[in-house]
Each structure stands twice: as C-alpha cells, then as structure tokens.
Design an enzyme around this catalytic site. Structure first.
Site, PDB file in Angstrom:
ATOM      1  N   ARG A 163     112.858  20.050 -74.015  1.00 16.48           N
ATOM      2  CA  ARG A 163     113.604  19.231 -73.055  1.00 16.48           C
ATOM      3  C   ARG A 163     114.119  17.935 -73.694  1.00 16.48           C
ATOM      4  O   ARG A 163     113.336  17.168 -74.262  1.00 16.48           O
ATOM      5  CB  ARG A 163     112.700  18.888 -71.861  1.00 16.48           C
ATOM      6  CG  ARG A 163     113.432  18.357 -70.646  1.00 16.48           C
ATOM      7  CD  ARG A 163     114.093  19.454 -69.834  1.00 16.48           C
ATOM      8  NE  ARG A 163     113.135  20.361 -69.219  1.00 16.48           N
ATOM      9  CZ  ARG A 163     113.309  21.675 -69.167  1.00 16.48           C
ATOM     10  NH1 ARG A 163     114.395  22.232 -69.678  1.00 16.48           N
ATOM     11  NH2 ARG A 163     112.413  22.444 -68.590  1.00 16.48           N
ATOM     12  N   HIS A 166     116.986  19.550 -63.207  1.00 16.33           N
ATOM     13  CA  HIS A 166     115.945  18.608 -62.790  1.00 16.33           C
ATOM     14  C   HIS A 166     116.576  17.391 -62.141  1.00 16.33           C
ATOM     15  O   HIS A 166     117.451  16.755 -62.726  1.00 16.33           O
ATOM     16  CB  HIS A 166     115.102  18.173 -63.990  1.00 16.33           C
ATOM     17  CG  HIS A 166     114.368  19.299 -64.638  1.00 16.33           C
ATOM     18  ND1 HIS A 166     114.991  20.199 -65.473  1.00 16.33           N
ATOM     19  CD2 HIS A 166     113.069  19.685 -64.555  1.00 16.33           C
ATOM     20  CE1 HIS A 166     114.097  21.090 -65.892  1.00 16.33           C
ATOM     21  NE2 HIS A 166     112.928  20.795 -65.355  1.00 16.33           N
ATOM     22  N   LYS A 211     115.937  27.936 -62.108  1.00 14.35           N
ATOM     23  CA  LYS A 211     114.873  26.949 -61.912  1.00 14.35           C
ATOM     24  C   LYS A 211     115.471  25.639 -61.396  1.00 14.35           C
ATOM     25  O   LYS A 211     116.397  25.098 -61.992  1.00 14.35           O
ATOM     26  CB  LYS A 211     114.113  26.665 -63.218  1.00 14.35           C
ATOM     27  CG  LYS A 211     113.005  25.620 -63.016  1.00 14.35           C
ATOM     28  CD  LYS A 211     112.336  25.221 -64.301  1.00 14.35           C
ATOM     29  CE  LYS A 211     111.345  24.073 -64.056  1.00 14.35           C
ATOM     30  NZ  LYS A 211     110.799  23.513 -65.297  1.00 14.35           N
ATOM     31  N   GLN A 230     101.628  18.040 -60.274  1.00 17.94           N
ATOM     32  CA  GLN A 230     101.118  19.368 -60.635  1.00 17.94           C
ATOM     33  C   GLN A 230      99.622  19.480 -60.362  1.00 17.94           C
ATOM     34  O   GLN A 230      98.853  18.615 -60.754  1.00 17.94           O
ATOM     35  CB  GLN A 230     101.368  19.654 -62.114  1.00 17.94           C
ATOM     36  CG  GLN A 230     102.807  19.992 -62.444  1.00 17.94           C
ATOM     37  CD  GLN A 230     103.010  20.252 -63.927  1.00 17.94           C
ATOM     38  OE1 GLN A 230     102.121  20.020 -64.734  1.00 17.94           O
ATOM     39  NE2 GLN A 230     104.185  20.731 -64.283  1.00 17.94           N
ATOM     40  N   SER A 278      88.871  17.955 -46.985  1.00 14.58           N
ATOM     41  CA  SER A 278      89.134  19.022 -46.012  1.00 14.58           C
ATOM     42  C   SER A 278      89.597  20.325 -46.664  1.00 14.58           C
ATOM     43  O   SER A 278      89.129  21.404 -46.280  1.00 14.58           O
ATOM     44  CB  SER A 278      90.167  18.551 -44.980  1.00 14.58           C
ATOM     45  OG  SER A 278      89.647  17.521 -44.178  1.00 14.58           O
ATOM     46  N   LYS A 328      96.083   9.061 -36.109  1.00 14.31           N
ATOM     47  CA  LYS A 328      95.369   9.699 -34.998  1.00 14.31           C
ATOM     48  C   LYS A 328      95.901   9.267 -33.631  1.00 14.31           C
ATOM     49  O   LYS A 328      95.876  10.054 -32.685  1.00 14.31           O
ATOM     50  CB  LYS A 328      93.870   9.404 -35.109  1.00 14.31           C
ATOM     51  CG  LYS A 328      93.267   9.997 -36.377  1.00 14.31           C
ATOM     52  CD  LYS A 328      91.772   9.787 -36.465  1.00 14.31           C
ATOM     53  CE  LYS A 328      91.254  10.368 -37.775  1.00 14.31           C
ATOM     54  NZ  LYS A 328      89.794  10.423 -37.845  1.00 14.31           N
ATOM     55  N   ASP A 360      86.532  14.141 -33.476  1.00 15.00           N
ATOM     56  CA  ASP A 360      85.828  13.002 -34.105  1.00 15.00           C
ATOM     57  C   ASP A 360      84.690  12.507 -33.223  1.00 15.00           C
ATOM     58  O   ASP A 360      83.607  12.182 -33.712  1.00 15.00           O
ATOM     59  CB  ASP A 360      86.795  11.828 -34.316  1.00 15.00           C
ATOM     60  CG  ASP A 360      87.643  11.970 -35.567  1.00 15.00           C
ATOM     61  OD1 ASP A 360      87.264  12.763 -36.451  1.00 15.00           O
ATOM     62  OD2 ASP A 360      88.680  11.292 -35.645  1.00 15.00           O
ATOM     63  N   ALA A 396      89.667  -0.571 -34.577  1.00 17.59           N
ATOM     64  CA  ALA A 396      90.173  -0.183 -33.256  1.00 17.59           C
ATOM     65  C   ALA A 396      91.268   0.873 -33.371  1.00 17.59           C
ATOM     66  O   ALA A 396      92.100   1.025 -32.490  1.00 17.59           O
ATOM     67  CB  ALA A 396      90.710  -1.408 -32.521  1.00 17.59           C
ATOM     68  N   GLY A 417      79.274   9.250 -43.502  1.00 14.67           N
ATOM     69  CA  GLY A 417      80.502   9.815 -42.953  1.00 14.67           C
ATOM     70  C   GLY A 417      80.590  11.314 -43.171  1.00 14.67           C
ATOM     71  O   GLY A 417      81.299  12.020 -42.444  1.00 14.67           O
ATOM     72  N   GLN A 433      82.712  17.170 -37.048  1.00 19.22           N
ATOM     73  CA  GLN A 433      84.025  17.300 -36.412  1.00 19.22           C
ATOM     74  C   GLN A 433      84.754  18.547 -36.890  1.00 19.22           C
ATOM     75  O   GLN A 433      85.641  19.066 -36.217  1.00 19.22           O
ATOM     76  CB  GLN A 433      84.865  16.042 -36.644  1.00 19.22           C
ATOM     77  CG  GLN A 433      85.196  15.697 -38.084  1.00 19.22           C
ATOM     78  CD  GLN A 433      86.388  16.436 -38.640  1.00 19.22           C
ATOM     79  OE1 GLN A 433      87.335  16.722 -37.917  1.00 19.22           O
ATOM     80  NE2 GLN A 433      86.327  16.773 -39.914  1.00 19.22           N
TER      81      GLN A 433
END
Length: 520
Positions: A72, A131, A158, A221, A255, A302, A340, A376, A487, A494
């Site tokens: 490249r 690209h 590509k 990546q 997660s 949330k 939660d 809060a 936590g 949850q």
C-alpha cells in the site's frame, strides 16, 4: 433455537502480517495458521528491507496458508513511499511466483490489469480496493464505486470506509448483500466494528482478524481469537439474530462475553456485539429489520431509551429508565424493560442477608435502612425505585444538585444533596451506599466518589461499576469494615431476565456465574 447442525459459512478470516523482517513474517504466518486463519495478507510496506525476488519466494514457499500480497502506497494510507513502477513490479512478481491474491488500488488498477493481461494464472485473483479515511459515502455513491471497481476487471471488490456513526455501517451491509460479485466491504473505526463481525451474515468475502490486541492494520480490527471464539464467526449465517449492548463508551462491557457463551451453550442462533452509539433513536430506526432483535442499554442511554420504545413495561415506566429493548418479530415494535432494578436490589439484599445470617422469608433487610444512591441517571433511578419499594429511606447524591436529583428524590419520597456534601453527610451509622455512576471505571480506576474516611458510617457499599471487579470505592469500603457487593453481582442478576427475553429460553444461571468468575 437453531435447527440441526450449524454449517460453517464461506466468509474467510484474513490475518494481516506486518512484520518488519521476513523472519517475523514467517513466524506470524505460522501463528495465523495455528490460530485458525484461512488466509494471510502480507503487507510488504511494513518490511524494513525488501529484496523482491528472494523475499517473495521465501514468503510464498514458507506460508502454510493462501497468500494475499499488498504493497500500500502512502497516497492510499499505506507505508510505501517509493517508485510506483517498482511497487507494481513487486506485486506482479508475487503473482508469478505463486501468490493466491494481490490487492491493487483502484487508482492504478487499469494500468496493473493491462500489465498482467494474458499472464494471469488460472486460480490467481486480483482484489481491487478503495479506501476512504474520511467517511462512508451514500448508497448511490457506494454503488457507483463498486461499478468502477468491477470495470477494471477485478475478481474481488474491496471497499473500506470510515464510520462517523454506527448507522454508516448499514449502507455497507446493503451494498454487500446486493453485490453480484465477491465483495470485501468493511468500515474502519470502533463505530464500524459490526461490519467486521457480521460480514458472514451479509455475504462478505472475508474479514480481517489480528493475531493479538493492539497490532491492527486498520482501525477497529478485532483479533482472530475474538472472531472465532467470542463471536462464533464460523457459525454466523444470514438468519442469525443480532443482539448488542448500546452505550458510549462501550468497549469495556463484558456483555458480549456473557451472552455469546450462553447462546452457544443452548445452541441459540444469535450473536451479541458491542454497539458504540451516538444517537439511540437514529440507531434503532436504521437497524429496524427483525434480525436486529434485542439490545441492552448502558450508560448514558437508559433514560432516553424510554422515549424510543413503542411500549414500556410498567416497572420501567415508573423508574423512568430502560436497560433492555426487545423488537417484536411480528410487527417490529420495540418493547422496553428494566432489569437493573431487580438485579441490583437482589444483589444488595443477598449481601445483607449473608452478613446478618437471616433468611429470605423475613422480609427485605432493606426495610427502614437509610439508602444513599450516588447518581441520578438510569441506573440511579432503578436503584432508588427498587430501594423505596423495599421500604428503605432514600437519599440521592448527585454531582449536580439540580432538577434531576431533586425530581428523582421527590419521585421516591426521599431527599437530595450534592455529591460534594456527601463526605459530611452521616446522620446515622449502618447506612447503605450505592454508586451508580461511572466513577472508578476503567481506565480511571484511581477515582472514587466518596472519601475513605466517610465509609465508616456505612454497613454495606455497592458499586455498579464492574470493570474492575473491585473498584477503589469497594476496596476502601472493605478496609473500613463495610460489607461490599460488586457490580458483577448486579450485572449477572440483570442479565438473567434479559437472556430469557432475548431467547425465550431459561437463563443458564450457573453458567453465567462460571463465565463471569474468570473475568478480572
């Protein structure tokens, strides 16, 4: 549930080889084979010294996998800054010596194709690439770009673009699905990560997976280990359901580790990914297909997620925060839930019961306790609501003692104060403290929302942050004699309900604990 045996998809995993010496490249090519790669991209521009015939012969002879050579130039984001004819000659020589693919830039593709006309080996393929390091063009412009690349006589198209927003990736998915020729279409940057993981679902020819973290040849990546093991890349299919955690920042979230392992254990045809989102409503509107089936909501979305749902569960509505969104397959409507609240409150109650040696039949151990919630936001609202429902007296401590904190305090019949005043707030001993902010989360692990001196007034301290598992707040609380609840306990609690809503299957609770026990 997936029916029968899940067949391996045809999308290849290409491992970028970027050693500064031939010896390092050969070593990395063997590692690529051992790691499960299908093909290697040998980036000639990374070599400190390059003797074309000798080095290409050696690389091709010693490579245990099919070879793709790229060289490249700087004008296309690469490292090569020399003579253009020498660069082209090196790629032609790679072809003649037995390379399986070369990658040539669109700008010089016609010239290159003319130079190899009539000399191209039967199984050799030319990838013509474009690209874009600034943005991701419109679908129309991308379509025109594909046509321009095809017109060069390319065997494989590509396109690599840059994600300014995660919704940019949807245009690349659209182009990939519609293409009549083999296409490699990827979006660079953290917001483009799903383009690299989900390309088998949309029919992409290959994706790139690095040998180790931090050695990327383009922004965003993943490692080959994550592709194969974390995301079960080989088993992704057009009908695979997509789930993910929405947040900003989001790369720290565990997660995907939890849900993907759980999906695998029950044979569920789904994949769970990180989703770095800037606008929730725009994201949900863009990815509106039924295959984008469910989402976890993290900081800071949330509360705003409530407005994005067609229907909201009564508990979530009362809290004013959603951390789980399910798309109904029949009509695409979005349903919001809050897991939660039960996850955190149950974890805190369990911590109290274990330390006080009381059983679960004697009512909530939170009843009558002074319960201090730091923050809060969405998680703070869930904790405050849950504590109030269990009979606790709630106080909200927020960095900004403004409308948000006072409104939440009014909602739960409690009081509010500024975070700056929390160190001097100790009307009684044996209080409960719950941090629901991101203070102390990686990488800012030396931060804490309250002084160690003040922690002696608390019987139990909970921290919603779980990266790291033991935050500075929890460490200092433990040193001060308090019971601590991590936590991670809330995270696992949850997740039970979310898994069941995502899959319609019972949560493998023991497996959840096993998976997360190994997380630092």
């Amino acid at each position: 549930m997936g029916s029968g045996v899940m067949m391996k998809n045809s999308t290849l995993i290409c491992v970028p080889i970027m050693g500064e010496t031939i010896e390092k490249m050969v070593d990395d090519m063997n590692k690529a084979k051992t790691s499960g790669g299908d093909i290697v991209e040998i980036r000639l521009g990374s070599l400190k010294r390059f003797n074309p015939r000798k080095d290409l012969e050696l690389l091709i002879r010693n490579c245990p996998l099919p070879t793709l050579f790229s060289y490249r130039p700087k004008w296309e984001g690469g490292q090569y800054d020399g003579d253009e004819n020498s660069r082209r000659d090196a790629l032609q020589l790679a072809m003649e010596l037995g390379a399986d693919y070369v990658d040539i830039e669109l700008k010089v593709a016609h010239e290159f194709m003319n130079s190899i006309h009539g000399r191209k080996p039967e199984n050799f393929k030319v990838i013509v690439s474009s690209h874009n390091y600034e943005n991701t063009p419109s679908v129309e412009d991308l379509g025109n770009l594909v046509a321009s690349i095809q017109a060069t006589g390319a065997d494989i198209v590509k396109i690599a673009t840059t994600a300014l927003d995660i919704t940019d990736v949807a245009r690349i998915f659209q182009i990939t699905v519609q293409s009549k020729v083999p296409v490699i279409a990827l979006v660079m940057g953290e917001r483009g990560l799903i383009s690299r993981i989900l390309c088998p679902k949309f029919g992409g020819y290959l994706t790139f997976g690095t040998l180790e973290h931090g050695t990327v040849s383009a922004p965003g990546q993943p490692t080959i280990q994550d592709l194969v093991n974390l995301y079960s890349f080989r088993k992704l299919r057009p009908d695979t359901k997509v789930f993910g955690v929405i947040g900003n920042p989001i790369g720290h979230s565990k997660s995907p580790l939890l849900y993907n392992e759980a999906f695998k254990s029950v044979g569920f045809n789904g994949v769970f990914v990180h989703l770095l989102v800037d606008e929730v409503a725009k994201f949900l509107h863009t990815y509106s297909a039924s295959d984008f089936a469910g989402f976890s909501c993290s900081i800071p979305y949330k509360e705003v997620a409530v407005k994005c749902c067609d229907e909201v569960d009564p508990v979530a509505k009362s809290i004013g925060a959603v951390n789980c969104i399910i798309r109904r397959p029949s009509d695409g409507k979005l349903f919001g839930y809050n897991t939660d609240c039960v996850g955190a409150i149950s974890a805190i109650e369990d911590g109290l019961r274990d330390s006080l040696k009381i059983n679960s039949t004697s009512g909530s151990p939170l009843a009558g306790k002074l319960f201090i919630v730091i923050g809060a936001g969405g998680a703070g609202r869930a904790l405050a609501y849950g504590a109030k429902e269990k009979g606790a007296r709630v106080v909200i401590a927020n960095r900004n003692y403004g409308t948000r904190a006072r409104n939440l305090a009014d909602t739960v019949g409690g009081d509010a104060l500024s975070l700056a005043d929390l160190n001097d707030f100790h009307p009684e001993n044996g209080m409960i403290l719950a941090n629901t902010t991101s203070v102390g989360m990686q990488p800012n692990i030396d931060e804490t929302p309250i002084s160690k001196e003040s922690l002696k007034y608390y019987y139990l301290v909970f921290d919603a942050v779980y990266t790291p598992k033991i935050t500075r707040l929890l460490r200092e609380a433990q040193e001060s004699g308090a019971v601590i609840v991590t936590g991670m306990e809330m995270f696992i609690g949850q997740a039970y309900e979310q898994f069941e809503r995502f899959t319609g299957l019972p949560a493998p609770k023991e497996l959840f604990r096993e998976i997360m026990a190994n997380v630092q």
